[in-house]
Scaffold this motif. Structure first.
Motif, PDB file in Angstrom:
ATOM      1  N   PHE A   1       0.759  -1.174   0.104  1.00 55.13           N
ATOM      2  CA  PHE A   1      -0.142  -0.128   0.208  1.00 55.13           C
ATOM      3  C   PHE A   1       0.961   1.317  -0.086  1.00 55.13           C
ATOM      4  CE2 PHE A   1      -2.504  -3.448   1.873  1.00 55.13           C
ATOM      5  CZ  PHE A   1      -3.678  -3.239   1.395  1.00 55.13           C
ATOM      6  N   PRO A   2       0.588   2.153  -0.833  1.00 57.44           N
ATOM      7  CA  PRO A   2       1.247   3.715  -0.801  1.00 57.44           C
ATOM      8  C   PRO A   2       0.974   4.217   0.537  1.00 57.44           C
ATOM      9  CG  PRO A   2      -0.125   3.347  -2.869  1.00 57.44           C
ATOM     10  CD  PRO A   2      -0.440   2.273  -1.941  1.00 57.44           C
ATOM     11  N   PRO A   3       1.833   5.389   0.768  1.00 51.71           N
ATOM     12  CA  PRO A   3       1.615   5.970   2.057  1.00 51.71           C
ATOM     13  C   PRO A   3       0.282   6.569   2.242  1.00 51.71           C
ATOM     14  CG  PRO A   3       3.745   6.313   1.069  1.00 51.71           C
ATOM     15  CD  PRO A   3       2.760   5.417   0.049  1.00 51.71           C
ATOM     16  N   ARG A   4      -0.376   6.938   1.097  1.00 50.15           N
ATOM     17  CA  ARG A   4      -1.818   7.559   1.290  1.00 50.15           C
ATOM     18  C   ARG A   4      -2.795   6.600   1.890  1.00 50.15           C
ATOM     19  NH1 ARG A   4      -6.417   8.953  -3.382  1.00 50.15           N
ATOM     20  NH2 ARG A   4      -7.919   9.009  -1.663  1.00 50.15           N
ATOM     21  N   PHE A   5      -2.643   5.362   1.829  1.00 47.55           N
ATOM     22  CA  PHE A   5      -3.385   4.296   2.148  1.00 47.55           C
ATOM     23  C   PHE A   5      -2.896   3.543   3.389  1.00 47.55           C
ATOM     24  CE2 PHE A   5      -3.992   4.609  -2.568  1.00 47.55           C
ATOM     25  CZ  PHE A   5      -5.453   5.201  -2.556  1.00 47.55           C
ATOM     26  N   CYS A   6      -1.954   4.210   4.147  1.00 54.26           N
ATOM     27  CA  CYS A   6      -1.375   3.452   5.329  1.00 54.26           C
ATOM     28  C   CYS A   6      -2.478   3.096   6.396  1.00 54.26           C
ATOM     29  CB  CYS A   6      -0.354   4.141   5.831  1.00 54.26           C
ATOM     30  SG  CYS A   6      -0.700   5.785   6.535  1.00 54.26           S
ATOM     31  N   LYS A   7      -3.466   3.859   6.365  1.00 54.55           N
ATOM     32  CA  LYS A   7      -4.681   3.706   7.451  1.00 54.55           C
ATOM     33  C   LYS A   7      -5.209   2.453   7.020  1.00 54.55           C
ATOM     34  CE  LYS A   7      -5.066   8.202   9.711  1.00 54.55           C
ATOM     35  NZ  LYS A   7      -5.725   9.503   9.665  1.00 54.55           N
ATOM     36  N   MET A   8      -5.634   2.500   5.849  1.00 51.41           N
ATOM     37  CA  MET A   8      -6.532   1.452   5.184  1.00 51.41           C
ATOM     38  C   MET A   8      -5.683   0.063   5.354  1.00 51.41           C
ATOM     39  SD  MET A   8      -7.354   0.747   1.257  1.00 51.41           S
ATOM     40  CE  MET A   8      -8.557   1.977   1.276  1.00 51.41           C
ATOM     41  N   ALA A   9      -4.265  -0.189   5.220  1.00 53.65           N
ATOM     42  CA  ALA A   9      -3.504  -1.183   5.310  1.00 53.65           C
ATOM     43  C   ALA A   9      -3.392  -1.464   6.572  1.00 53.65           C
ATOM     44  CB  ALA A   9      -2.125  -0.836   4.787  1.00 53.65           C
ATOM     45  N   GLU A  10      -3.310  -0.828   7.513  1.00 52.36           N
ATOM     46  CA  GLU A  10      -3.321  -1.156   8.913  1.00 52.36           C
ATOM     47  C   GLU A  10      -4.807  -1.851   9.370  1.00 52.36           C
ATOM     48  OE1 GLU A  10      -1.040  -1.188  11.273  1.00 52.36           O
ATOM     49  OE2 GLU A  10       0.603  -0.082  10.163  1.00 52.36           O
ATOM     50  N   GLN A  11      -5.820  -1.286   8.804  1.00 51.23           N
ATOM     51  CA  GLN A  11      -7.004  -2.047   9.351  1.00 51.23           C
ATOM     52  C   GLN A  11      -7.239  -3.449   8.587  1.00 51.23           C
ATOM     53  OE1 GLN A  11      -9.401  -1.055  11.211  1.00 51.23           O
ATOM     54  NE2 GLN A  11     -10.772  -2.630  10.836  1.00 51.23           N
ATOM     55  N   LEU A  12      -6.670  -3.408   7.305  1.00 50.71           N
ATOM     56  CA  LEU A  12      -6.844  -4.692   6.585  1.00 50.71           C
ATOM     57  C   LEU A  12      -6.147  -5.706   6.990  1.00 50.71           C
ATOM     58  CD1 LEU A  12      -7.251  -3.492   2.895  1.00 50.71           C
ATOM     59  CD2 LEU A  12      -8.896  -4.510   4.156  1.00 50.71           C
ATOM     60  N   LYS A  13      -4.848  -5.373   7.554  1.00 54.77           N
ATOM     61  CA  LYS A  13      -3.963  -6.503   8.143  1.00 54.77           C
ATOM     62  C   LYS A  13      -4.567  -7.355   9.169  1.00 54.77           C
ATOM     63  CE  LYS A  13      -1.402  -4.128  11.803  1.00 54.77           C
ATOM     64  NZ  LYS A  13      -0.105  -3.723  12.213  1.00 54.77           N
ATOM     65  N   GLN A  14      -5.698  -6.912   9.743  1.00 54.36           N
ATOM     66  CA  GLN A  14      -6.391  -7.558  10.894  1.00 54.36           C
ATOM     67  C   GLN A  14      -6.995  -8.384  10.181  1.00 54.36           C
ATOM     68  OE1 GLN A  14      -5.364  -7.144  13.721  1.00 54.36           O
ATOM     69  NE2 GLN A  14      -4.250  -5.511  13.257  1.00 54.36           N
ATOM     70  N   LYS A  15      -7.328  -8.576   8.999  1.00 54.36           N
ATOM     71  CA  LYS A  15      -8.429  -9.356   7.973  1.00 54.36           C
ATOM     72  C   LYS A  15      -7.537  -9.996   6.784  1.00 54.36           C
ATOM     73  CE  LYS A  15     -11.618  -5.537   8.532  1.00 54.36           C
ATOM     74  NZ  LYS A  15     -12.462  -4.629   7.752  1.00 54.36           N
ATOM     75  N   LYS A  16      -6.301  -9.841   6.971  1.00 54.19           N
ATOM     76  CA  LYS A  16      -5.514 -10.323   5.732  1.00 54.19           C
ATOM     77  C   LYS A  16      -5.775 -11.878   5.618  1.00 54.19           C
ATOM     78  CE  LYS A  16      -0.957 -10.451   7.758  1.00 54.19           C
ATOM     79  NZ  LYS A  16      -1.569  -9.902   9.029  1.00 54.19           N
ATOM     80  N   ALA A  17      -5.952 -12.621   6.369  1.00 53.12           N
ATOM     81  CA  ALA A  17      -5.907 -14.018   6.136  1.00 53.12           C
ATOM     82  C   ALA A  17      -7.280 -14.589   5.271  1.00 53.12           C
ATOM     83  CB  ALA A  17      -5.892 -14.740   7.564  1.00 53.12           C
ATOM     84  N   LYS A  18      -8.198 -13.636   5.221  1.00 49.09           N
ATOM     85  CA  LYS A  18      -9.479 -13.685   4.859  1.00 49.09           C
ATOM     86  C   LYS A  18      -9.377 -12.847   3.244  1.00 49.09           C
ATOM     87  CE  LYS A  18     -10.939 -15.999   8.377  1.00 49.09           C
ATOM     88  NZ  LYS A  18     -11.158 -17.544   8.385  1.00 49.09           N
TER      89      LYS A  18
END
Length: 324
Positions: free
Chosen positions: A14-31
């Motif tokens: 994820f580019p820097p602009r989407f870092c908040k999105m990435a942090e949220q998604l990492k909790q769900k990444k196994a799915k």
């Protein structure tokens, strides 16, 4: 079975602009299986529960009105980020329609194709990207191992399924299991021709995924060339590769069989029955080259079905649940 996805390499997608999105998604990444990045369209995520849109905060939503819409500059910046701001260094891969980044994540790319005397020479005005999240599922192949040996020999095995059903994941763990001798206590030398870099996820000479202690990997070359190089240099007992399809792949596989190697491979198909009847594949079964077919069906869970095959037909051996 242990699910293993590198948190660090996931965040690097994820580019820097989407870092908040990435942090949220990492909790769900196994799915999470795919992220679709398109110009002038909502950001989409494909999960085990189907399609969702993504909000700017990284929340799944079924409402397109709550989704984050991307403009051409977003797509361009995202691609530049994935290419480490050196798109030229990835030009050869972009021309092929994909790039593979650290962690084994593969990014499909489409846009305006530029052709020349040598065929496709470049791609510009990138309009869509498909970020496929690499999942390493340690242990997912162990249930089918008893059916893939015969008289002390590893059987040549073709894994068949539609897209997004876990072929690569299953193949990766099968390589690890056979390399380490998990079933029979006897390690086997395996050569992998990893054309797209998804199996081993090599980065700076080090594998990001576990393919076993007795596995040698050749990357960034076509399957046909890779098979010949492995046969000449590494004396493998088994050669493994992902996503067969080209006619030249078939020719190279026949050479491997002639050298006495077993083959592990995957192919897109609705089910093993369809592949068994396909004229292009029929010769391999008539000659008893591929001795096992494994089908994966994507319904409520991942079911793998093992067939023994010969010139006469398919014979069901087992159906086992395999979660990706």
């Amino acid at each position: 079975m242990r699910e293993n996805i590198s948190e660090r390499t996931f965040l690097l997608l994820f580019p820097p602009r989407f870092c908040k999105m990435a942090e949220q998604l990492k909790q769900k990444k196994a799915k999470l299986y795919e992220i679709r990045v398109r110009t002038n369209a909502p950001l989409c995520a494909y999960t085990e529960k189907g399609l969702f849109y993504l909000s700017e905060q990284g929340e799944y939503t079924q409402s397109v009105n709550d989704a984050l819409y991307l403009v051409p500059e977003d797509v361009e910046q995202w691609l530049q980020h994935l290419c480490r701001h050196s798109l030229y260094a990835y030009k050869e891969e972009v021309v092929q329609g994909y790039i593979t980044v650290e962690g084994g994540h593969r990014i499909g790319i489409v846009g305006q194709v530029v052709t020349g005397k040598q065929g496709i020479e470049d791609m510009k005005y990138i309009s869509s990207m498909n970020i496929r999240i690499s999942h390493e599922a340690i242990g997912c192949a162990e249930a089918i191992l008893p059916f893939l040996y015969q008289n002390g020999k590893v059987c040549s095995t073709l894994i068949v399924s539609p897209p997004m059903c876990g072929k690569t994941t299953l193949l990766r763990d099968l390589i690890r299991c056979v390399s380490n001798g998990i079933y029979d206590g006897c390690p086997h030398k395996i050569g992998v021709t990893d054309e797209r870099g998804e199996l081993a996820a090599f980065y700076m000479g080090c594998a990001g995924n576990d393919l076993g202690f007795h596995t040698d990997v050749l990357t960034n070359t076509g399957k046909s060339d890779g098979i010949i190089r492995l046969l000449r240099s590494m004396s493998p007992e088994v050669i493994a590769m992902d996503e067969l399809g080209k006619g030249e792949d078939m020719v190279a596989i026949k050479k491997a069989f002639a050298f006495g190697c077993s083959i592990f491979a995957t192919v897109h198909g609705k089910n093993p029955e369809q592949i068994f009847k396909h004229p292009e594949w029929r010769d391999f079964f008539v000659c008893c080259d591929f001795e096992r077919l494994v089908g994966i069906e994507h319904e409520n869970n991942f079911m793998s079905t093992v067939y023994r095959c010969d010139s006469e037909g398919l014979y069901l051996m087992s159906g086992q649940e395999v979660k990706r």
